[in-house]
Structure formats: structure tokens, C-alpha cells
Design a protein around this motif. Structure first.
Motif, mmCIF file in Angstrom:
data_model
loop_
_atom_site.group_PDB
_atom_site.id
_atom_site.type_symbol
_atom_site.label_atom_id
_atom_site.label_comp_id
_atom_site.label_asym_id
_atom_site.label_seq_id
_atom_site.Cartn_x
_atom_site.Cartn_y
_atom_site.Cartn_z
ATOM 1 N N ASP A 60 0.830 -1.402 -0.021
ATOM 2 C CA ASP A 60 -0.027 0.162 -0.043
ATOM 3 C C ASP A 60 0.845 1.353 -0.012
ATOM 4 O O ASP A 60 0.278 2.182 -0.434
ATOM 5 C CB ASP A 60 -0.976 -0.066 1.203
ATOM 6 C CG ASP A 60 -0.432 -0.088 2.509
ATOM 7 O OD1 ASP A 60 0.769 -0.292 2.698
ATOM 8 O OD2 ASP A 60 -0.941 -0.045 3.461
ATOM 9 N N VAL A 61 1.942 1.092 0.372
ATOM 10 C CA VAL A 61 2.957 2.260 0.315
ATOM 11 C C VAL A 61 3.448 2.677 -1.086
ATOM 12 O O VAL A 61 3.382 3.873 -1.453
ATOM 13 C CB VAL A 61 4.259 1.974 1.464
ATOM 14 C CG1 VAL A 61 5.158 3.095 1.149
ATOM 15 C CG2 VAL A 61 3.842 1.599 2.675
ATOM 16 N N GLU A 62 3.571 1.591 -1.998
ATOM 17 C CA GLU A 62 3.851 1.667 -3.284
ATOM 18 C C GLU A 62 2.401 2.482 -3.852
ATOM 19 O O GLU A 62 2.852 3.436 -4.730
ATOM 20 C CB GLU A 62 4.287 0.545 -3.967
ATOM 21 C CG GLU A 62 5.477 -0.109 -3.838
ATOM 22 C CD GLU A 62 5.500 -1.377 -4.575
ATOM 23 O OE1 GLU A 62 6.170 -1.350 -5.831
ATOM 24 O OE2 GLU A 62 5.215 -2.304 -4.037
ATOM 25 N N TYR A 64 0.273 4.232 -2.413
ATOM 26 C CA TYR A 64 0.165 5.648 -2.250
ATOM 27 C C TYR A 64 1.171 6.489 -2.651
ATOM 28 O O TYR A 64 0.782 7.697 -2.975
ATOM 29 C CB TYR A 64 0.247 5.802 -0.514
ATOM 30 C CG TYR A 64 -0.002 7.159 0.028
ATOM 31 C CD1 TYR A 64 -1.027 7.690 -0.238
ATOM 32 C CD2 TYR A 64 1.232 7.939 0.411
ATOM 33 C CE1 TYR A 64 -1.364 9.103 0.390
ATOM 34 C CE2 TYR A 64 0.884 9.100 1.113
ATOM 35 C CZ TYR A 64 -0.202 9.892 0.972
ATOM 36 O OH TYR A 64 -0.434 11.054 1.338
ATOM 37 N N ARG A 65 2.379 6.052 -2.897
ATOM 38 C CA ARG A 65 3.327 7.150 -3.473
ATOM 39 C C ARG A 65 2.885 7.401 -5.078
ATOM 40 O O ARG A 65 2.764 8.555 -5.470
ATOM 41 C CB ARG A 65 4.667 6.343 -3.451
ATOM 42 C CG ARG A 65 5.509 6.310 -2.502
ATOM 43 C CD ARG A 65 6.805 5.322 -2.513
ATOM 44 N NE ARG A 65 7.562 5.347 -1.123
ATOM 45 C CZ ARG A 65 8.330 4.330 -0.936
ATOM 46 N NH1 ARG A 65 8.554 3.492 -1.949
ATOM 47 N NH2 ARG A 65 8.971 4.424 -0.004
ATOM 48 N N SER A 66 2.339 6.460 -5.444
ATOM 49 C CA SER A 66 1.651 6.613 -7.083
ATOM 50 C C SER A 66 0.724 7.661 -7.019
ATOM 51 O O SER A 66 0.515 8.471 -7.863
ATOM 52 C CB SER A 66 1.658 5.632 -7.926
ATOM 53 O OG SER A 66 2.590 4.775 -7.855
ATOM 54 N N LEU A 67 -0.245 7.172 -6.110
ATOM 55 C CA LEU A 67 -1.450 8.358 -6.008
ATOM 56 C C LEU A 67 -1.147 9.649 -5.369
ATOM 57 O O LEU A 67 -1.813 10.751 -5.986
ATOM 58 C CB LEU A 67 -2.364 7.712 -4.758
ATOM 59 C CG LEU A 67 -3.659 8.192 -4.514
ATOM 60 C CD1 LEU A 67 -4.578 8.517 -5.807
ATOM 61 C CD2 LEU A 67 -4.249 7.526 -3.571
ATOM 62 N N LEU A 84 -8.717 12.915 -7.454
ATOM 63 C CA LEU A 84 -8.943 13.542 -6.286
ATOM 64 C C LEU A 84 -9.791 12.679 -5.272
ATOM 65 O O LEU A 84 -9.675 12.535 -3.989
ATOM 66 C CB LEU A 84 -9.658 14.860 -6.382
ATOM 67 C CG LEU A 84 -9.895 15.638 -5.096
ATOM 68 C CD1 LEU A 84 -8.496 15.984 -4.441
ATOM 69 C CD2 LEU A 84 -10.588 16.988 -5.376
ATOM 70 N N ILE A 85 -10.687 12.047 -5.720
ATOM 71 C CA ILE A 85 -11.545 11.081 -5.185
ATOM 72 C C ILE A 85 -11.065 9.815 -4.555
ATOM 73 O O ILE A 85 -11.114 9.727 -3.026
ATOM 74 C CB ILE A 85 -12.640 10.266 -6.087
ATOM 75 C CG1 ILE A 85 -13.535 11.509 -6.846
ATOM 76 C CG2 ILE A 85 -13.569 9.168 -5.464
ATOM 77 C CD1 ILE A 85 -14.466 11.945 -5.812
ATOM 78 N N TRP A 86 -10.057 9.442 -5.318
ATOM 79 C CA TRP A 86 -9.193 8.326 -4.588
ATOM 80 C C TRP A 86 -8.407 8.782 -3.275
ATOM 81 O O TRP A 86 -7.899 8.086 -2.349
ATOM 82 C CB TRP A 86 -8.499 7.662 -5.426
ATOM 83 C CG TRP A 86 -9.199 7.166 -6.694
ATOM 84 C CD1 TRP A 86 -9.068 7.344 -7.938
ATOM 85 C CD2 TRP A 86 -10.306 6.245 -6.518
ATOM 86 N NE1 TRP A 86 -10.401 7.083 -8.625
ATOM 87 C CE2 TRP A 86 -10.987 6.084 -7.991
ATOM 88 C CE3 TRP A 86 -10.982 5.383 -5.481
ATOM 89 C CZ2 TRP A 86 -12.202 5.297 -8.148
ATOM 90 C CZ3 TRP A 86 -11.907 4.718 -5.763
ATOM 91 C CH2 TRP A 86 -12.599 4.659 -7.244
ATOM 92 N N ALA A 91 -7.582 6.843 2.879
ATOM 93 C CA ALA A 91 -7.302 6.481 4.390
ATOM 94 C C ALA A 91 -8.628 5.371 4.843
ATOM 95 O O ALA A 91 -8.104 4.291 5.629
ATOM 96 C CB ALA A 91 -7.513 7.468 5.296
ATOM 97 N N TYR A 92 -9.586 5.335 4.025
ATOM 98 C CA TYR A 92 -10.594 4.442 4.195
ATOM 99 C C TYR A 92 -10.905 3.244 3.586
ATOM 100 O O TYR A 92 -11.061 1.929 3.944
ATOM 101 C CB TYR A 92 -11.906 5.248 4.199
ATOM 102 C CG TYR A 92 -12.256 6.475 4.749
ATOM 103 C CD1 TYR A 92 -12.235 6.552 6.174
ATOM 104 C CD2 TYR A 92 -12.068 7.575 4.335
ATOM 105 C CE1 TYR A 92 -12.260 7.670 6.822
ATOM 106 C CE2 TYR A 92 -12.035 8.757 4.735
ATOM 107 C CZ TYR A 92 -12.422 8.999 6.225
ATOM 108 O OH TYR A 92 -12.347 10.029 6.845
ATOM 109 N N ILE A 93 -10.136 3.192 2.267
ATOM 110 C CA ILE A 93 -10.211 2.129 1.418
ATOM 111 C C ILE A 93 -8.788 1.452 0.837
ATOM 112 O O ILE A 93 -8.822 0.880 -0.243
ATOM 113 C CB ILE A 93 -11.136 2.184 0.035
ATOM 114 C CG1 ILE A 93 -10.605 3.489 -0.591
ATOM 115 C CG2 ILE A 93 -12.439 2.655 0.643
ATOM 116 C CD1 ILE A 93 -11.454 3.521 -1.803
#
Length: 327
Positions: A60-62, A64-67, A84-86, A91-93
Motif C-alpha cells: 500500500d506504500v507503493e 500511495y506514492r503513485s497516488l 482527487l476522489i481516490w 485512508a478508508y479504502i
């Protein structure tokens, strides 16, 4: 000029001697122009492939970095959801998204909805005749969640490329930390060295038209396998390139979704530039020395020769470099 033309509306298109005014015919003309027939995969010469690299599950760290690096308000695909939605829901999904992505990779299946594009037609600036389909540029809008997964895979491929030296040093674009300025400095340095020795530099430059669409997935897979890219990643990339579909929109017209018969790498995907770098690496993989060199920035390729006369350089380019480039 029709006043509506100055607002960006599409005039009647010409294909050969035929003038097309009907929107369905225009849409087909655009698709034929944007996605011309692809050259078939040729038999590749057997080579000694590198050992296959190991693959670790994504985290999930990977993701999040891309996000975090993605632009929040880029135009979305057919689902209408901006990035922006994602970011707001991460934090929730986060665990759900990571599990979906992991399943996609393990199954070697890129979901069909994420392989569907909304193509928007825009005018290329400064063209003399906007009745020709080639005077327009396709912008492919993809679902943002699918693009997020593609960005994660692009980062993995970039990591493999840089850590293990899988791509030529003179291949710029689509790679972290490699810029247009660096590509120009390589060429400028070669010119300075030649002039210092009172020699002449002759350069030939190619812009590969429709480069991404011309990538044959069989040929690409051969190159990825030769570089040791893990099977799990290659299988997923094959799915990413298969069964793509799109609709096309211009003026107030929107066509129905239809399969894309001649398509290689998806325009608008963050994964396509690094995949094209692998596909094109054999062309660019030439030494830079006192006799010449080569470099590329995504689909722009440069080959130069250094000699005592321009005629000498041109002969070498004509009889040695051009046949290699064509091959």
C-alpha cells in the motif's frame, strides 16, 4: 472559413477524393488515422536473455506514492471519477484498493473497464488544412483507478531499469531523473568535442509517428523477457495491451464504444512511456564516442556521425545507420 471552425468545430473531412460530412464517417476516418494497421511481429533472433528478476508483491506504500504523485483534477475516463476522489478516500479504502491491485497482478488480468478509453479529438495548432484527419490529435481519457495501478507498475519497471541497468544511458524520457536538458547536453557535448578536434558533426533525427500505437505486444514481450522482467509482470502487461476499446468524441458527437483493432500501448497511460523505452532500447543502444553516438527522448531518436567531411558522414549514415534504423 466557417465561423464555427474558429471555435474548434470539425469541418467536413477529406479522405482521398471523398468529402465526409456525416459524424459516423468522420469518427471512422479519425479512428483509421489514429490507429493505422500495425506491422506484424517478426521472428526475433534468439539471444541470451538475462536471468529473470524476482518479484515482490506490491504494498500500500507503493500505491500511495503513485497516488500522491498523480494530478488530482486531470480529466477522468468514462467513470467520471477524478483522481482527487481516490486521494480523499485513501485512508478508508487503502487495503481494498491494494487487494484489488494485487489480485489483478496475480491473475495477470487488467480489468476490461480499465482498458476502455474516451478519445477526445483536438486540433493540432498551426495546421494549414483542418479537413484532413491528420491535422487532429487524439487525447485518451482513462479511468483513474486503472491509471493508478498502471502508475504503480510503471514505477516497478523503472526501478528494475535503473537498478539493473536494463536501458541505455542515452535513452531519456519516461524515466525518473532524466530530462530533455540532459538529452540536449549529451548532443551538445558531442558537438563541442568534435569541433575542438576540427571535425564535422552530421545528425539525422526521427520522430516516430504514432509510436505508442505501433508497439506490437509480441515483440515487446520478447524484449521484456530478454531483459529479465518477471513473468508475472509480463503476463499482466500482455493483458493491459489486449482487448482495448474506446469511443470517440468531437464537437457534440459521441460514438459508441467499439474494439480497437490496431492499438499497441495506450495513449494517456503512465505505463506506456517506460514500456516504449524497453521496446525501443535496441535502436538506442549504441555507444557514444569520438566517431558518433545516438540518443532518444521517448519517440524522438537522434543518430550522429563525426568525420572530417560532411560527405564522409552522410555516406556512413546512408549505408550503415539508415539500414539499421529501418530494421
Amino acid at each position: 472559413m466557417n465561423p464555427r471552425d474558429s471555435w474548434g468545430c470539425t469541418p467536413a473531412l477529406k479522405v482521398g477524393d471523398k468529402e465526409l460530412a456525416d459524424n459516423k464517417e468522420k469518427a471512422q476516418a479519425f479512428m483509421d488515422s489514429f490507429f493505422p494497421p500495425m506491422a506484424p511481429a517478426e521472428d526475433e533472433t534468439p539471444i541470451n536473455a538475462l536471468s529473470e528478476l524476482s518479484w515482490e508483491p506490491i504494498s500500500d506504500v507503493e500505491v500511495y506514492r503513485s497516488l500522491k504523485a498523480a494530478k488530482s483534477l486531470t480529466a477522468p475516463g468514462e467513470d467520471g471519477l477524478p483522481t482527487l476522489i481516490w486521494k480523499r478516500l485513501w485512508a478508508y479504502i487503502r487495503n481494498t484498493i491494494t487487494r484489488i491491485f494485487t489480485a489483478s497482478i496475480d491473475l495477470g488480468y487488467h480489468p476490461q473497464r480499465w482498458r476502455s478509453a474516451r478519445i477526445v479529438v483536438l486540433r493540432k495548432p498551426g495546421k494549414p488544412d483542418y479537413s484532413l484527419p491528420g491535422a487532429y490529435l487524439p487525447i485518451s481519457l482513462l479511468n483513474t483507478l486503472g491509471k493508478l495501478l498502471e502508475a504503480v507498475m510503471a514505477r516497478r519497471l523503472s526501478f528494475f531499469a535503473e537498478k539493473y541497468g536494463l536501458l541505455p544511458d542515452t535513452q531519456f524520457g519516461g524515466r525518473l531523473g532524466r530530462t530533455t536538458e540532459q538529452a540536449l547536453l549529451v548532443l551538445a557535448n558531442a558537438i563541442d568535442r568534435a569541433w575542438y578536434r576540427q571535425k564535422i558533426v552530421t545528425l539525422v533525427a526521427f520522430d516516430l509517428n504514432g509510436a505508442f500505437n505501433g508497439v506490437n505486444k509480441t515483440s515487446l514481450d520478447f524484449r521484456l523477457r530478454a531483459k529479465g522482467i518477471p513473468t508475472v509482470l509480463r503476463r499482466w502487461i500482455s493483458s493491459f495491451m489486449s482487448g482495448r476499446q474506446a469511443n470517440i468524441g468531437f464537437d457534440d458527437y459521441q460514438s459508441a464504444v467499439a474494439p480497437l483493432e490496431n492499438v499497441g500501448l495506450a495513449q494517456g497511460s503512465p505505463l506506456s512511456p517506460i514500456l516504449f523505452a524497453f521496446f525501443n532500447s535496441d535502436l538506442v543502444d549504441q555507444s557514444v564516442d569520438f566517431d558518433g553516438g545516438a540518443s532518444a527522448f521517448i519517440d524522438d531518436y537522434f543518430r550522429w556521425r563525426v568525420g572530417w567531411t560532411a560527405e564522409e558522414n552522410l555516406a556512413t549514415i546512408q549505408f550503415e545507420d539508415i539500414p539499421r534504423i529501418e530494421a
